[in-house]
Scaffold this active site. Structure first.
Site, mmCIF file in Angstrom:
data_model
loop_
_atom_site.group_PDB
_atom_site.id
_atom_site.type_symbol
_atom_site.label_atom_id
_atom_site.label_comp_id
_atom_site.label_asym_id
_atom_site.label_seq_id
_atom_site.Cartn_x
_atom_site.Cartn_y
_atom_site.Cartn_z
ATOM 1 N N LYS A 159 3.273 2.227 2.053
ATOM 2 C CA LYS A 159 2.247 2.851 3.410
ATOM 3 C C LYS A 159 3.757 2.161 3.720
ATOM 4 O O LYS A 159 4.017 0.899 4.604
ATOM 5 C CB LYS A 159 1.039 2.305 4.320
ATOM 6 C CG LYS A 159 0.158 3.433 4.040
ATOM 7 C CD LYS A 159 -0.825 3.114 5.045
ATOM 8 C CE LYS A 159 -1.803 4.823 4.786
ATOM 9 N NZ LYS A 159 -2.826 4.590 6.456
ATOM 10 N N LYS A 209 0.879 -1.514 -0.368
ATOM 11 C CA LYS A 209 -0.156 0.541 0.097
ATOM 12 C C LYS A 209 0.872 0.536 0.409
ATOM 13 O O LYS A 209 0.317 2.611 -0.229
ATOM 14 C CB LYS A 209 -0.878 0.059 1.064
ATOM 15 C CG LYS A 209 -1.898 -0.963 1.511
ATOM 16 C CD LYS A 209 -2.906 -0.889 2.220
ATOM 17 C CE LYS A 209 -2.416 -0.705 3.411
ATOM 18 N NZ LYS A 209 -3.608 -0.164 4.465
HETATM 19 N N1 C2G Z 1 -9.927 6.608 9.050
HETATM 20 C C1 C2G Z 1 -11.118 8.091 9.527
HETATM 21 N N2 C2G Z 1 -10.025 9.517 9.796
HETATM 22 C C2 C2G Z 1 -9.223 9.489 10.230
HETATM 23 C C3 C2G Z 1 -8.010 8.295 9.439
HETATM 24 C C4 C2G Z 1 -8.480 7.052 9.572
HETATM 25 O O1 C2G Z 1 -12.785 7.330 9.542
HETATM 26 N N3 C2G Z 1 -9.010 11.042 10.221
HETATM 27 C C5 C2G Z 1 -10.189 6.027 8.754
HETATM 28 C C6 C2G Z 1 -9.861 4.933 7.215
HETATM 29 O O2 C2G Z 1 -10.792 5.667 6.458
HETATM 30 C C7 C2G Z 1 -9.940 3.904 7.435
HETATM 31 C C8 C2G Z 1 -9.654 3.195 9.076
HETATM 32 O O3 C2G Z 1 -9.691 4.916 9.568
HETATM 33 O O4 C2G Z 1 -11.592 3.380 7.567
HETATM 34 C C9 C2G Z 1 -8.566 3.082 8.738
HETATM 35 O O5 C2G Z 1 -7.274 4.107 8.052
HETATM 36 P P1 C2G Z 1 -6.281 3.275 7.876
HETATM 37 O O6 C2G Z 1 -4.596 3.129 8.634
HETATM 38 O O7 C2G Z 1 -4.995 4.504 7.132
HETATM 39 O O8 C2G Z 1 -6.756 2.173 6.788
HETATM 40 P P2 C2G Z 1 -6.218 2.539 5.180
HETATM 41 O O9 C2G Z 1 -4.310 2.764 4.307
HETATM 42 O O10 C2G Z 1 -7.281 3.537 4.620
HETATM 43 O O11 C2G Z 1 -6.438 0.857 4.736
HETATM 44 O O12 C2G Z 1 -7.904 -2.174 2.263
HETATM 45 C C10 C2G Z 1 -8.035 -1.282 2.801
HETATM 46 C C11 C2G Z 1 -6.854 -0.466 3.148
HETATM 47 O O13 C2G Z 1 -6.489 -1.774 4.055
HETATM 48 C C12 C2G Z 1 -7.229 0.228 4.037
#
Ligand code: C2G
Length: 128
Positions: free
Chosen positions: A46, A44
């Site tokens: 990340k 990803k």
């Molecule tokens: N999130 C949120 N508000 C934020 C940050 C994150 O609502 N300020 C939500 C994201 O939309 C996601 C969850 O928290 O639903 C986890 O965020 P991340 O850890 O950044 O995950 P992400 O990289 O989006 O991974 O297959 C799907 C991916 O693994 C999603």
């Protein structure tokens, strides 16, 4: 029992994450989180500060979270929905539309992302 599934990296857990998890859990009775493992994070593009086991420990301590499973690839979602008998797939609306293919297997809900907080912002502010 209504089973809810979501996925994420959940690094440096913050209130935006918790707000998502709380709302996700309120959509049903049991919340499963597919936690991106360290390899999939690289896929990803990340780099998480905390390794998978540490992020898993933190997530498992949250009262809204009932089960944490590893997320190892993009393709596992449909199989997970079937394997865990999931009724609702939920994720932040930064992913709006990306997982509509799951509508053949369960309800798909995109929840509003919480503004003003993110793991990358925390890292930048703390210069990690
Ligand atoms: N999130 C949120 N508000 C934020 C940050 C994150 O609502 N300020 C939500 C994201 O939309 C996601 C969850 O928290 O639903 C986890 O965020 P991340 O850890 O950044 O995950 P992400 O990289 O989006 O991974 O297959 C799907 C991916 O693994 C999603």
């Amino acid at each position: 029992m209504k089973r809810v599934l979501t996925y994420g990296t959940y690094d440096l857990l913050h209130w935006g994450h918790v707000h998502l998890l709380k709302r996700a859990r309120e959509l049903g009775d049991y919340l499963i989180v597919g936690l991106s493992d360290d390899h999939f994070n690289k896929v990803k593009h990340k780099e998480s500060y905390n390794p998978y086991e540490a992020r898993k420990l933190v997530l498992e301590s949250i009262r809204f979270v009932d089960l944490v499973i590893p997320e190892t690839c993009w393709e596992q979602k449909k199989d997970d929905v079937i394997k865990y008998n999931v009724d609702v797939f939920v994720i932040g609306d930064d992913w709006q539309g990306e997982f509509d293919f799951l509508k053949d297997y369960c309800e798909v809900i995109y929840l509003q992302r919480t503004d003003g907080i993110s793991t990358s912002q925390i890292k930048n502010d703390l210069k990690i």
